[in-house]
Design an enzyme around this catalytic site. Structure first.
Site, PDB file in Angstrom:
ATOM      1  N   LYS A 152       0.834  -1.197   0.000  1.00  0.00           N
ATOM      2  CA  LYS A 152       0.000   0.000   0.000  1.00  0.00           C
ATOM      3  C   LYS A 152       0.871   1.251   0.000  1.00  0.00           C
ATOM      4  O   LYS A 152       1.464   1.620   1.006  1.00  0.00           O
ATOM      5  CB  LYS A 152      -0.913   0.037   1.222  1.00  0.00           C
ATOM      6  CG  LYS A 152      -2.017   1.077   1.044  1.00  0.00           C
ATOM      7  CD  LYS A 152      -2.587   1.594   2.333  1.00  0.00           C
ATOM      8  CE  LYS A 152      -1.882   2.792   2.864  1.00  0.00           C
ATOM      9  NZ  LYS A 152      -1.854   3.971   2.004  1.00  0.00           N
ATOM     10  N   GLU A 351       9.870  16.065  14.988  1.00  0.00           N
ATOM     11  CA  GLU A 351      10.295  15.887  13.595  1.00  0.00           C
ATOM     12  C   GLU A 351       9.617  16.976  12.756  1.00  0.00           C
ATOM     13  O   GLU A 351       8.394  17.085  12.742  1.00  0.00           O
ATOM     14  CB  GLU A 351       9.842  14.498  13.140  1.00  0.00           C
ATOM     15  CG  GLU A 351      10.410  14.101  11.813  1.00  0.00           C
ATOM     16  CD  GLU A 351      10.025  12.668  11.441  1.00  0.00           C
ATOM     17  OE1 GLU A 351       8.872  12.269  11.683  1.00  0.00           O
ATOM     18  OE2 GLU A 351      10.886  11.960  10.893  1.00  0.00           O
TER      19      GLU A 351
HETATM   20  P1  NAD Z   1       2.238   8.234   7.886  1.00  0.00           P
HETATM   21  O1  NAD Z   1       2.546   7.483   9.121  1.00  0.00           O
HETATM   22  O2  NAD Z   1       1.190   9.271   7.928  1.00  0.00           O
HETATM   23  O3  NAD Z   1       1.811   7.219   6.720  1.00  0.00           O
HETATM   24  C1  NAD Z   1       2.623   6.144   6.339  1.00  0.00           C
HETATM   25  C2  NAD Z   1       1.752   5.102   5.653  1.00  0.00           C
HETATM   26  O4  NAD Z   1       0.838   4.573   6.611  1.00  0.00           O
HETATM   27  C3  NAD Z   1       0.902   5.638   4.505  1.00  0.00           C
HETATM   28  O5  NAD Z   1       0.845   4.692   3.478  1.00  0.00           O
HETATM   29  C4  NAD Z   1      -0.460   5.803   5.171  1.00  0.00           C
HETATM   30  O6  NAD Z   1      -1.525   5.726   4.254  1.00  0.00           O
HETATM   31  C5  NAD Z   1      -0.477   4.617   6.105  1.00  0.00           C
HETATM   32  N1  NAD Z   1      -1.395   4.746   7.244  1.00  0.00           N
HETATM   33  C6  NAD Z   1      -1.922   5.875   7.782  1.00  0.00           C
HETATM   34  N2  NAD Z   1      -2.740   5.566   8.808  1.00  0.00           N
HETATM   35  C7  NAD Z   1      -2.707   4.230   8.934  1.00  0.00           C
HETATM   36  C8  NAD Z   1      -3.336   3.307   9.842  1.00  0.00           C
HETATM   37  N3  NAD Z   1      -4.138   3.726  10.807  1.00  0.00           N
HETATM   38  N4  NAD Z   1      -3.061   2.002   9.701  1.00  0.00           N
HETATM   39  C9  NAD Z   1      -2.229   1.553   8.740  1.00  0.00           C
HETATM   40  N5  NAD Z   1      -1.621   2.375   7.845  1.00  0.00           N
HETATM   41  C10 NAD Z   1      -1.859   3.698   7.953  1.00  0.00           C
HETATM   42  O7  NAD Z   1       3.638   8.801   7.395  1.00  0.00           O
HETATM   43  P2  NAD Z   1       3.922   9.761   6.150  1.00  0.00           P
HETATM   44  O8  NAD Z   1       3.405  11.117   6.512  1.00  0.00           O
HETATM   45  O9  NAD Z   1       3.458   9.123   4.890  1.00  0.00           O
HETATM   46  O10 NAD Z   1       5.506   9.736   6.127  1.00  0.00           O
HETATM   47  C11 NAD Z   1       6.283  10.538   6.931  1.00  0.00           C
HETATM   48  C12 NAD Z   1       6.760   9.793   8.146  1.00  0.00           C
HETATM   49  O11 NAD Z   1       7.428   8.599   7.762  1.00  0.00           O
HETATM   50  C13 NAD Z   1       7.781  10.557   8.953  1.00  0.00           C
HETATM   51  O12 NAD Z   1       7.523  10.467  10.316  1.00  0.00           O
HETATM   52  C14 NAD Z   1       9.096   9.872   8.627  1.00  0.00           C
HETATM   53  O13 NAD Z   1      10.107  10.016   9.580  1.00  0.00           O
HETATM   54  C15 NAD Z   1       8.658   8.485   8.463  1.00  0.00           C
HETATM   55  N6  NAD Z   1       9.639   7.749   7.654  1.00  0.00           N
HETATM   56  C16 NAD Z   1      10.446   6.836   8.279  1.00  0.00           C
HETATM   57  C17 NAD Z   1      11.408   6.145   7.558  1.00  0.00           C
HETATM   58  C18 NAD Z   1      12.295   5.119   8.204  1.00  0.00           C
HETATM   59  O14 NAD Z   1      12.814   4.269   7.505  1.00  0.00           O
HETATM   60  N7  NAD Z   1      12.482   5.138   9.511  1.00  0.00           N
HETATM   61  C19 NAD Z   1      11.554   6.392   6.194  1.00  0.00           C
HETATM   62  C20 NAD Z   1      10.720   7.333   5.588  1.00  0.00           C
HETATM   63  C21 NAD Z   1       9.755   7.993   6.343  1.00  0.00           C
END
Ligand code: NAD
Length: 449
Positions: A152, A351
Site C-alpha cells: 500500500k 520531527e
Molecule cells: P504516515 O505514518 O502518515 O503514513 C505512512 C503510511 O501509513 C501511509 O501509506 C499511510 O496511508 C499509512 N497509514 C496511515 N494511517 C494508517 C493506519 N491507521 N493504519 C495503517 N496504515 C496507515 O507517514 P507519512 O506522513 O506518509 O511519512 C512521513 C513519516 O514517515 C515521517 O515520520 C518519517 O520520519 C517516516 N519515515 C520513516 C522512515 C524510516 O525508515 N524510519 C523512512 C521514511 C519515512
C-alpha cells in the site's frame, strides 16, 4: 476518486479509484492463493525472476525517475539515484536467496536442522517521501524469502508503485504475488493490519501511526517491522574538518526538502567552533539550488503538500539565523532555514519533515552524547571529528541504529538500516532484512533405530 497532484505545480497527475475494505480483502485472497506456488519456486528460478525485475527497473530507469520526480516533487537527479538503488536492491536480494542458509546443530541421537520459512502474505505500508525506494526495501526481502505481498503506497504518491507492479508482471513474477492497492491508510492500512491472513506488516511512516499499527497487530500476533520517525543529530567537534562538515551539513537536512526520516536536523556544534561553523554553514546553505525538480541542476524541490508546508512553517518563529530563497507561485515551496536553538525547543524535539535545521552548541564530548540522546527517537546521525578513538566512542554511545563518521551517508543496499527507541525496530536492507521476512523452523531427525 483520488486526485494525485504534482507538488511543484499543484496540477493533477492522475485520478485513481481508491480501494476499500472489500478490495483489500480480495487482494489478500489473491496473495494467499499465489503463496504456495511462489513458495515452491526453486531458489535459482526465484533469483532469476528478481534479477529480471532489477533489469527492467534499470531499463525503465528514466521513466520511473520522471514519475517519482513529478509525484513527489523531488529533483530529477535525486530521483534517478533512488531508482538506481531500487534496481540494486532487487539485484542484491536476487543474489541473497541462495545465501540465506539454515543451520545444522549438533544434538544427541540424530540430526537437527533449521529452515528459513516464508511467513505467507505480508502487508507492506509505505510513506510518501521515498515511495519506490522504500517499497523496494520491503519487496526485495519479502519476495526473496518466498512471501507474497500486498503493497500500500501512501495516498499522495501511488504512481511509481503502480508502474512497478506492471514491471513485476513483465518480469514473469506470477499474478497475485505482488498486489498494489491505492487507498487510505485508515481504510486499506487498517484492514491489512487487522486481516487474519496477513502474517506480517512491514511499515514505514510516522511514529504516531506506527504505534497504531503495533497495537492493531497484537490482535492476531502479527509480526511487525516499524521504520518510524527521527530527529537525528549531526555532531560536529571542534577538531573536525569544519569546512567539509559545513559543506555537507545542508544536504543532510535539506535533501528531499527535509522530508527524510534520517534528516540530521539537529546540528550539534562544539562551542569553541560554533561561530566559525555557523558562518560556513550559512554559506553552504545559501548554495543549495532550489527550484524546478525537472531541471538537472536542482538540489531541492517543494514540499509534498500544502498541509506539510503549514506544519513546517509552524516551526519557524521570528527571525531565523538564515532563510534561503524559494520560487513564488504554484507549488508547495519552503526555503532552506537555519534556526539557533536549545535542545529543549520544539524545533529540536519534534520531527519537522521540512527544510529547517536547528543549530545547537555543546560544551564537550559528554555533553554532545547527552544532547544527541536526549530525544525519544534513535534512527540516524553523524559524527565529525579527526580523532578516531573519539569517533568510535561517540558512535557506540549514541542511541541510534544507523550512524556515519565524517560523512552523512548511512544508507546502503548491503548494510542494515533501522531505528532504536521510538524510531522503531527491525532492520531493512542487507542480509539483516531477511530475518524480518522469514521464520526459523527447527527439525530434528532421529538416526536411532
Ligand atoms: P504516515 O505514518 O502518515 O503514513 C505512512 C503510511 O501509513 C501511509 O501509506 C499511510 O496511508 C499509512 N497509514 C496511515 N494511517 C494508517 C493506519 N491507521 N493504519 C495503517 N496504515 C496507515 O507517514 P507519512 O506522513 O506518509 O511519512 C512521513 C513519516 O514517515 C515521517 O515520520 C518519517 O520520519 C517516516 N519515515 C520513516 C522512515 C524510516 O525508515 N524510519 C523512512 C521514511 C519515512
Amino acid at each position: 476518486m483520488l486526485t494525485v497532484i504534482n507538488p511543484a505545480t499543484e496540477e493533477p497527475l492522475a485520478e485513481l479509484e481508491q480501494a476499500g475494505v472489500e478490495e483489500t480483502d480480495a487482494a489478500v485472497a489473491r496473495a494467499k492463493e499465489a503463496f504456495p506456488a511462489w513458495k515452491a519456486v526453486g531458489p535459482s528460478d526465484r533469483a532469476r525472476l528478481l534479477r529480471r525485475l532489477a533489469t527492467l527497473v534499470e531499463e525503465h530507469g528514466e521513466e520511473l525517475a520522471r514519475i517519482e520526480s513529478r509525484n513527489v516533487g523531488k529533483p530529477i537527479s535525486g530521483a534517478r539515484a533512488e531508482v538506481g538503488m531500487v534496481a540494486q536492491v532487487f539485484h542484491f536480494y536476487a543474489g541473497a536467496i541462495d545465501k540465506h542458509y539454515g543451520e545444522s546443530i549438533p544434538v544427541d541421537g540424530g540430526v537437527d536442522v533449521t529452515f528459513r520459512e516464508p511467513l505467507g502474505v505480508v502487508g507492506l505500508i509505505v510513506p510518501w517521501n521515498f515511495p519506490l525506494n522504500i517499497s523496494s526495501w520491503k519487496l526485495g526481502p519479502s519476495l526473496a524469502c518466498g512471501n507474497t505481498v500486498v503493497l500500500k503506497p501512501a495516498e499522495l504518491t501511488p504512481m511509481s508503485a503502480l508502474r512497478l507492479a506492471e514491471l513485476v508482471l513483465e518480469a514473469g513474477i506470477p499474478e497475485g504475488v505482488v498486489n498494489v492497492l491505492v487507498g487510505k491508510g485508515s481504510v486499506v492500512g487498517t484492514r491489512l493490519v487487522q486481516h487474519p491472513d496477513v502474517a506480517k506488516i512491514g511499515f514505514t511512516g510516522s511514529t504516531e501511526v506506527g504505534r497504531t499499527v503495533m497495537g492493531g497487530a497484537a490482535a492476531t500476533i502479527k509480526r511487525v517491522t516499524l521504520e518510524l520517525g527521527g530527529k537525528s543529530a549531526n555532531v560536529v567537534f571542534a577538531d573536525a574538518d569544519l569546512e567539509q562538515a559545513a559543506a555537507a551539513a545542508p544536504y543532510a537536512v535539506f535533501d528531499n526538502a527535509g522530508q527524510d526520516c534520517c534528516a540530521r536536523s539537529r546540528i550539534l556544534v562544539e562551542r569553541s567552533a560554533y561561530d566559525r561553523f555557523a558562518e560556513l554553514l550559512i554559506e553552504a546553505t545559501r548554495g543549495v539550488k532550489v527550484g524546478d525538480p525537472e531541471d538537472d541542476a536542482t538540489e531541492m524541490g517543494p514540499l509534498i503538500s500544502a498541509a506539510q508546508r503549514e506544519t513546517v512553517s509552524s516551526f519557524v518563529e521570528g527571525d531565523p539565523l538564515f532563510r534561503g530563497v524559494a520560487p513564488d507561485g504554484a507549488g508547495f515551496w519552503f526555503p532552506c532555514t537555519l534556526v539557533e536553538a536549545s535542545n529543549d525547543d520544539r524545533i529540536a524535539r519534534d520531527e519537522v519533515f521540512g527544510p529547517v535545521a536547528a543549530l545547537i552548541p555543546f560544551a564537550d564530548e559528554a555533553d554532545a552524547i547527552r544532547l544527541a540522546n536526549d530525544t525519544p527517537y534513535g534512527l540516524s546521525g553523524s559524527i565529525w571529528t579527526r580523532n578516531g578513538a573519539r569517533a568510535l566512542r561517540v558512535a557506540r554511545a549514541v542511541e541510534a541504529g544507523v550512524l556515519s563518521v565524517n560523512s552523512n551517508s548511512s544508507v546502503r543496499v548491503s548494510t542494515p538500516f533501522g531505528g532504536m527507541k521510538q524510531s522503531g525496530f527491525g532492520r531493512e536492507l542487507g542480509m539483516h532484512a531477511l530475518e524480518g521476512y522469514s521464520e526459523v523452523k527447527n527439525v530434528f531427525l532421529s538416526t536411532e533405530g
